[in-house]
Design a protein around this motif. Structure first.
Motif, PDB file in Angstrom:
ATOM      1  N   SER A  41       0.807  -1.221   0.000  1.00  0.00           N
ATOM      2  CA  SER A  41       0.000   0.000   0.000  1.00  0.00           C
ATOM      3  C   SER A  41       0.844   1.276   0.000  1.00  0.00           C
ATOM      4  O   SER A  41       0.447   2.286  -0.568  1.00  0.00           O
ATOM      5  N   SER A  77      -1.255  -7.045  -6.260  1.00  0.00           N
ATOM      6  CA  SER A  77      -2.045  -5.859  -6.574  1.00  0.00           C
ATOM      7  C   SER A  77      -2.466  -5.822  -8.044  1.00  0.00           C
ATOM      8  O   SER A  77      -1.724  -6.254  -8.919  1.00  0.00           O
ATOM      9  N   THR A  78      -3.651  -5.279  -8.277  1.00  0.00           N
ATOM     10  CA  THR A  78      -4.132  -5.006  -9.628  1.00  0.00           C
ATOM     11  C   THR A  78      -4.494  -3.521  -9.691  1.00  0.00           C
ATOM     12  O   THR A  78      -4.872  -2.928  -8.681  1.00  0.00           O
ATOM     13  N   TYR A  80      -6.954  -1.462 -11.048  1.00  0.00           N
ATOM     14  CA  TYR A  80      -8.258  -0.865 -10.746  1.00  0.00           C
ATOM     15  C   TYR A  80      -8.581  -0.954  -9.256  1.00  0.00           C
ATOM     16  O   TYR A  80      -8.901   0.051  -8.620  1.00  0.00           O
ATOM     17  N   ILE A  81      -8.470  -2.126  -8.692  1.00  0.00           N
ATOM     18  CA  ILE A  81      -8.813  -2.315  -7.279  1.00  0.00           C
ATOM     19  C   ILE A  81      -7.884  -1.513  -6.374  1.00  0.00           C
ATOM     20  O   ILE A  81      -8.317  -0.886  -5.407  1.00  0.00           O
ATOM     21  N   SER A  82      -6.601  -1.498  -6.671  1.00  0.00           N
ATOM     22  CA  SER A  82      -5.629  -0.806  -5.819  1.00  0.00           C
ATOM     23  C   SER A  82      -5.704   0.713  -5.945  1.00  0.00           C
ATOM     24  O   SER A  82      -5.519   1.434  -4.964  1.00  0.00           O
ATOM     25  N   GLN A  84      -8.363   2.629  -7.186  1.00  0.00           N
ATOM     26  CA  GLN A  84      -9.679   3.257  -7.045  1.00  0.00           C
ATOM     27  C   GLN A  84      -9.829   4.068  -5.755  1.00  0.00           C
ATOM     28  O   GLN A  84     -10.263   5.221  -5.811  1.00  0.00           O
ATOM     29  N   GLU A  88     -10.424   8.071  -6.579  1.00  0.00           N
ATOM     30  CA  GLU A  88     -11.811   8.509  -6.608  1.00  0.00           C
ATOM     31  C   GLU A  88     -12.051   9.863  -5.952  1.00  0.00           C
ATOM     32  O   GLU A  88     -12.994  10.558  -6.300  1.00  0.00           O
ATOM     33  N   SER A  98     -12.147   0.132 -15.204  1.00  0.00           N
ATOM     34  CA  SER A  98     -11.436  -1.130 -15.293  1.00  0.00           C
ATOM     35  C   SER A  98     -11.457  -1.604 -16.735  1.00  0.00           C
ATOM     36  O   SER A  98     -12.349  -1.255 -17.505  1.00  0.00           O
ATOM     37  N   THR A 102      -7.036  -7.721 -16.372  1.00  0.00           N
ATOM     38  CA  THR A 102      -6.908  -7.324 -14.968  1.00  0.00           C
ATOM     39  C   THR A 102      -5.656  -6.517 -14.687  1.00  0.00           C
ATOM     40  O   THR A 102      -5.529  -5.929 -13.619  1.00  0.00           O
ATOM     41  N   SER A 105      -5.972  -0.428 -16.292  1.00  0.00           N
ATOM     42  CA  SER A 105      -7.126   0.438 -16.059  1.00  0.00           C
ATOM     43  C   SER A 105      -6.832   1.776 -16.729  1.00  0.00           C
ATOM     44  O   SER A 105      -5.695   2.044 -17.144  1.00  0.00           O
TER      45      SER A 105
END
Length: 130
Positions: A41, A77-78, A80-82, A84, A88, A98, A102, A105
């Motif tokens: 992170s 980690s990917t 979009y998920i990481s 977003q 945002e 996305s 995978t 993005s």
């Protein structure tokens, strides 16, 4: 060159297609890519703070409408998920979508609020596992 005319750092990679008519300054022409290592992170926050920010504030790619972020991923980690949660509510993000793949993005960021406004920037995020 930055949006405000300063000569600063350059992204890690620049792909320069043949220069089309009307391009006066070749240093501002191309597809600019910033590279980062992702390993948790903390590095995702740095990816945004030291990568995405440079495009959004016009330090990179001030005269181009698109650029790229390339990550060398050392964990699961990917993009979009990481990204977003980080994109945002910050970085003048207008959208973050996305892709079917995978490892990719796309995000769109406004640069109209800069003291020297330039075109909005669309970033492609490509994350390669190492």
């Amino acid at each position: 060159m930055t949006a405000d005319g300063r000569i600063e750092k350059m992204p890690d990679l620049v792909f320069r297609p043949p220069v089309s008519r009307g391009v006066r300054n070749r240093s501002e022409w191309g597809y600019f890519v910033e590279c980062k290592i992702i390993d948790g992170s903390v590095t995702i926050r740095l990816y945004c703070k030291e990568g995405v920010t440079r495009f959004v504030n016009g330090e990179y790619c001030a005269r181009m409408p698109s650029g790229g972020m390339l990550a060398y991923v050392r964990d699961a980690s990917t993009p979009y998920i990481s990204l977003q949660p980080h994109l945002e509510m910050a970085f003048e993000t207008q959208s973050h979508i996305s892709r079917e793949e995978t490892d990719m993005s796309d995000s769109l960021h406004s640069r109209r609020g800069l003291s020297n406004p330039c075109v909005d920037i669309a970033l492609t995020h490509l994350w390669l596992r190492t």
